[in-house]
Design a protein around this motif. Sequence first.
Motif, short mmCIF file in Angstrom:
data_model
loop_
_atom_site.label_atom_id
_atom_site.label_comp_id
_atom_site.label_asym_id
_atom_site.label_seq_id
_atom_site.Cartn_x
_atom_site.Cartn_y
_atom_site.Cartn_z
N ASP A 1 0.83 -1.21 0.00
CA ASP A 1 0.00 0.00 0.00
C ASP A 1 0.86 1.26 0.00
N TYR B 1 -8.38 5.95 -7.33
CA TYR B 1 -8.13 4.52 -7.55
C TYR B 1 -7.37 3.93 -6.35
N VAL B 2 -6.30 4.60 -5.95
CA VAL B 2 -5.49 4.10 -4.83
C VAL B 2 -6.28 4.22 -3.53
N ASP C 1 -9.45 4.06 -3.13
CA ASP C 1 -10.45 2.99 -3.14
C ASP C 1 -9.84 1.67 -2.67
N LYS C 2 -8.60 1.41 -3.06
CA LYS C 2 -7.91 0.17 -2.69
C LYS C 2 -7.59 0.09 -1.19
#
Length: 137
Positions: free
Chosen positions: A55, A91-92, A94-95
């Motif tokens: 992450d 996008y990140v 959301d991850k």
Amino acid sequence: MKVELPDFLSYGDKFTKKGFIEKIARIAKRAGSKLVYAALILYYTLQSKDVSIKDKGMIIAALGFLISPIDAIPDAIPIVGLSDDLAVLLYVLDKIWVDVPEEVKKKAEKKLSQWFDEEEMKEINDLFEDKQNENDQ
């Protein structure tokens, strides 16, 4: 219509704390509260010792993409110039959203309030409304 994300992972070496702070301060009003909030959440999450290496790599790459002067859509283009940056940040985010601690969200909101008024701050409420609803169930 499917939106293609740029290869943001190659931007990991572009991230610096100083570069991030300077870029956010410079573009805050033009970028809008959603982009700035997403960037701050990632920035403060990166500082947490509870974030996985994977992450952290994604976060560093996304923030590097944001502060890099070279990206898919030049930031100087009005309205759409920051859309690729926002897409990558979201996008990140959301991850990793489920792992973002409440104190990080509050810290980001507090910093955000230095640049945006109460009305502008309301825009962040729907950023991940669906994710919030999933977590509440």
